[in-house]
Motif scaffolding. Structure first.
Motif, PDB file in Angstrom:
ATOM      1  N   SER A 235       1.034  -1.324   0.196  1.00 48.99           N
ATOM      2  CA  SER A 235       0.251   0.413   0.328  1.00 48.99           C
ATOM      3  C   SER A 235       0.707   1.132  -0.237  1.00 48.99           C
ATOM      4  N   SER A 236      -0.247   2.552  -0.875  1.00 48.36           N
ATOM      5  CA  SER A 236       1.239   3.307  -0.817  1.00 48.36           C
ATOM      6  C   SER A 236       0.879   4.027   0.093  1.00 48.36           C
ATOM      7  N   TYR A 237      -0.685   3.653   1.353  1.00 48.14           N
ATOM      8  CA  TYR A 237      -0.721   5.359   2.362  1.00 48.14           C
ATOM      9  C   TYR A 237       0.351   4.421   3.333  1.00 48.14           C
ATOM     10  N   PHE A 238       1.827   3.267   3.598  1.00 44.61           N
ATOM     11  CA  PHE A 238       2.544   2.991   4.456  1.00 44.61           C
ATOM     12  C   PHE A 238       4.086   3.452   3.539  1.00 44.61           C
ATOM     13  N   VAL A 239       4.247   4.107   2.464  1.00 36.17           N
ATOM     14  CA  VAL A 239       5.333   4.610   2.259  1.00 36.17           C
ATOM     15  C   VAL A 239       5.318   5.936   1.684  1.00 36.17           C
ATOM     16  N   GLY A 240       5.849   7.121   2.852  1.00 30.24           N
ATOM     17  CA  GLY A 240       6.009   8.506   2.590  1.00 30.24           C
ATOM     18  C   GLY A 240       7.276   9.033   2.221  1.00 30.24           C
ATOM     19  N   LEU A 241       7.503   9.677   1.935  1.00 32.74           N
ATOM     20  CA  LEU A 241       8.961   9.805   0.989  1.00 32.74           C
ATOM     21  C   LEU A 241       9.414  10.721   1.998  1.00 32.74           C
ATOM     22  N   LYS A 242       8.776  11.370   2.947  1.00 34.42           N
ATOM     23  CA  LYS A 242       9.776  12.050   3.811  1.00 34.42           C
ATOM     24  C   LYS A 242      10.532  10.518   4.912  1.00 34.42           C
ATOM     25  N   LEU A 267      18.778  15.072   0.172  1.00 30.70           N
ATOM     26  CA  LEU A 267      17.880  17.730  -0.052  1.00 30.70           C
ATOM     27  C   LEU A 267      18.943  17.896   0.355  1.00 30.70           C
ATOM     28  N   ASN A 268      19.156  19.638   0.216  1.00 32.98           N
ATOM     29  CA  ASN A 268      19.727  20.110   0.754  1.00 32.98           C
ATOM     30  C   ASN A 268      19.135  21.746   0.854  1.00 32.98           C
ATOM     31  N   GLY A 269      19.112  22.041   2.311  1.00 30.59           N
ATOM     32  CA  GLY A 269      19.049  23.740   1.944  1.00 30.59           C
ATOM     33  C   GLY A 269      17.120  23.461   2.024  1.00 30.59           C
ATOM     34  N   ASN A 274      11.291  22.442   0.125  1.00 30.41           N
ATOM     35  CA  ASN A 274      10.150  22.530  -0.718  1.00 30.41           C
ATOM     36  C   ASN A 274       9.287  20.655  -0.790  1.00 30.41           C
ATOM     37  N   PHE A 275      10.304  19.760  -0.605  1.00 31.44           N
ATOM     38  CA  PHE A 275       9.836  18.424  -0.992  1.00 31.44           C
ATOM     39  C   PHE A 275       8.785  18.155   0.035  1.00 31.44           C
ATOM     40  N   LYS A 336      16.233  12.693  -8.028  1.00 32.14           N
ATOM     41  CA  LYS A 336      16.912  11.738  -7.066  1.00 32.14           C
ATOM     42  C   LYS A 336      15.929  10.986  -5.944  1.00 32.14           C
ATOM     43  N   LEU A 337      15.592  11.200  -5.986  1.00 29.30           N
ATOM     44  CA  LEU A 337      14.972   9.985  -5.351  1.00 29.30           C
ATOM     45  C   LEU A 337      14.558   8.830  -6.209  1.00 29.30           C
TER      46      LEU A 337
END
Length: 435
Positions: A235-242, A267-269, A274-275, A336-337
């Motif tokens: 499930s995509s609900y259990f995969v957070g990009l953060k 990621l930086n700064g 933004n992400f 990048k991801l």
């Protein structure tokens, strides 16, 4: 005690692999590609699964499962399980360069202070898990609030024939109570949460989208207070990009299992800010990890029109995901991801060199265009550039600035007309996108 790495050799359909652990580890990938094998190897070394002859990938080689872990008193150690076909398992510990073989009683009583709990997708999975948790959490005072609550829920499950859905609700309720009264649990568990290792098969089972999102948030919070969690999900609900460091992507390549992770800093700064803001705008972008190909677009118009026209051309693919990035400047962050996990993708963006733009605007657009092209790993990524945007491609004409009101609605209205003919240049680009 916290597991830092798992190494597996000659196990089921795995020749060899290493997995780096976070407090929360999310195993994802297609069915029958190795996720369950990894969970079973963990269960075996934690003493929760008895190794069978069928677990040997090659019967002429040993099974070897190792966990590298950190313990406050010993520092970093490696615990190894070694098994030959037809013989008992042997156990070793490696600490400060010295390896020592252990008796089974030493393994059970001294070494493995990790309390492994497995929540399976079987009919009695929740009942079994709660019984295991009760056995771990029983304190000197058996009348404690924790034990009372566990006993109550276990008895309820025992006395009532409940569907898996209702069982999951009981478990959900217990885990929520821990977080709602966390100070009490911290004070009364004497550090037991730090040694709790939770293996969770398909936490999304029987949960609505809303409850799935809440359960994922709950598991993150549990990991933050000391519980180490490994979960296997579709499930995509259990995969957070953060939480990209927690993601472990499993693929089967040429009949062997491969693992893709990224535990470094992507990621930086301002990129991070933004992400993360983008995540709140569209939290469902975790589906990119389940796609055979990811189509990155700037905004809503591109997503709607590309989906509609690809279906009209008969080339739409349900295992491709069209992901709206929010703006052109965010696309490189998604690239990048995708590069880190070697996921196939194509980035779609507007050239934005309209005749009505100023020289400074065009220069800024071209810098962003170049940034996207430069970010791409062309081994598995590519790009398509709209000239100057999808609206000009749709209408085959230069568009005035004033023509850009209600973009998604007007674009869809245009392409859905019976007599609309897709311009040849646009059709070529759409076919490349969905190739």
């Amino acid at each position: 005690m916290e597991i830092k790495r798992l190494s597996i050799k000659n196990w089921q359909n795995i020749t060899y692999l290493n997995i780096e652990f976070e407090k929360l580890l999310i195993l994802i990938g297609e069915s029958n590609k190795g996720k369950t094998s990894i969970l079973k190897s963990l269960s075996a070394i934690l003493g929760k699964y008895e190794i069978q002859n069928s677990d040997f990938k090659n019967e002429n080689m040993d099974i070897e499962i190792k966990i590298k872990y950190f313990e406050k008193t010993l520092g970093f150690c490696t615990f190894k399980l070694l098994k030959k076909l037809g013989e008992d398992s042997r156990y070793f510990i490696l600490n400060h360069g010295k390896e020592k073989e252990l008796r089974l009683d030493e393994v059970k009583n001294k070494l493995l202070t990790i309390n492994g709990i497995i929540i399976t997708s079987k009919d009695v999975g929740v009942y079994d898990a709660l019984c295991q948790i009760r056995d771990i959490f029983i304190l000197e005072n058996n009348e404690s609030k924790i034990v009372k609550e566990l006993e109550s829920k276990i008895q309820y499950l025992k006395d009532n024939f409940l569907s898996q859905s209702l069982q999951r609700k009981v478990l959900f309720s217990f885990l929520k109570n821990i977080l709602d009264d966390i100070e009490y649990y911290k004070n009364n568990l004497n550090g037991k949460l730090d040694n709790l290792f939770l293996i969770f098969e398909e936490p999304e089972l029987h949960l609505s989208p809303q409850r799935s999102r809440e359960m994922y948030s709950l598991l993150i919070k549990l990991s933050e207070i000391g519980v180490q969690i490994v979960m296997e999900t579709h499930s995509s609900y259990f995969v957070g990009l953060k939480q990209y460091k927690s993601i472990c992507l499993i693929k089967k390549i040429k009949n062997d299992i491969k693992v893709y992770q990224y535990t470094g800093k992507l990621l930086n700064g301002d990129e991070i800010k933004n992400f993360n803001m983008n995540y709140w705008i569209n939290p469902d972008r975790g589906e990119m990890f389940f796609a055979k190909k990811v189509i990155l677009v700037e905004g809503q118009t591109d997503k709607i029109v590309l989906g509609y026209l690809s279906k009209k051309l008969g080339i739409f693919k349900y295992d491709y995901s069209i992901l709206e990035c929010g703006s052109k400047s965010i696309i490189p962050q998604f690239i990048k991801l995708l590069n880190a996990f070697k996921l196939p993708y194509i980035a779609i963006y507007d050239k934005d060199n309209h005749f009505w733009r100023t020289e400074l605007e065009i220069e800024n657009s071209n810098l962003k265009n170049h940034s996207i092209q430069k970010s791409i790993n062309y081994d598995f990524g590519d790009f398509v550039e709209f000239d100057n945007d999808i609206e000009e491609e749709l209408y085959s004409e230069k568009r005035e600035r004033k023509n850009y009101k209600n973009k998604p609605f007007n674009a869809l209205k245009t392409v859905s007309e019976e007599n609309y003919i897709i311009p040849a240049q646009l059709e070529k680009k759409i076919r490349k996108i969905f190739s």
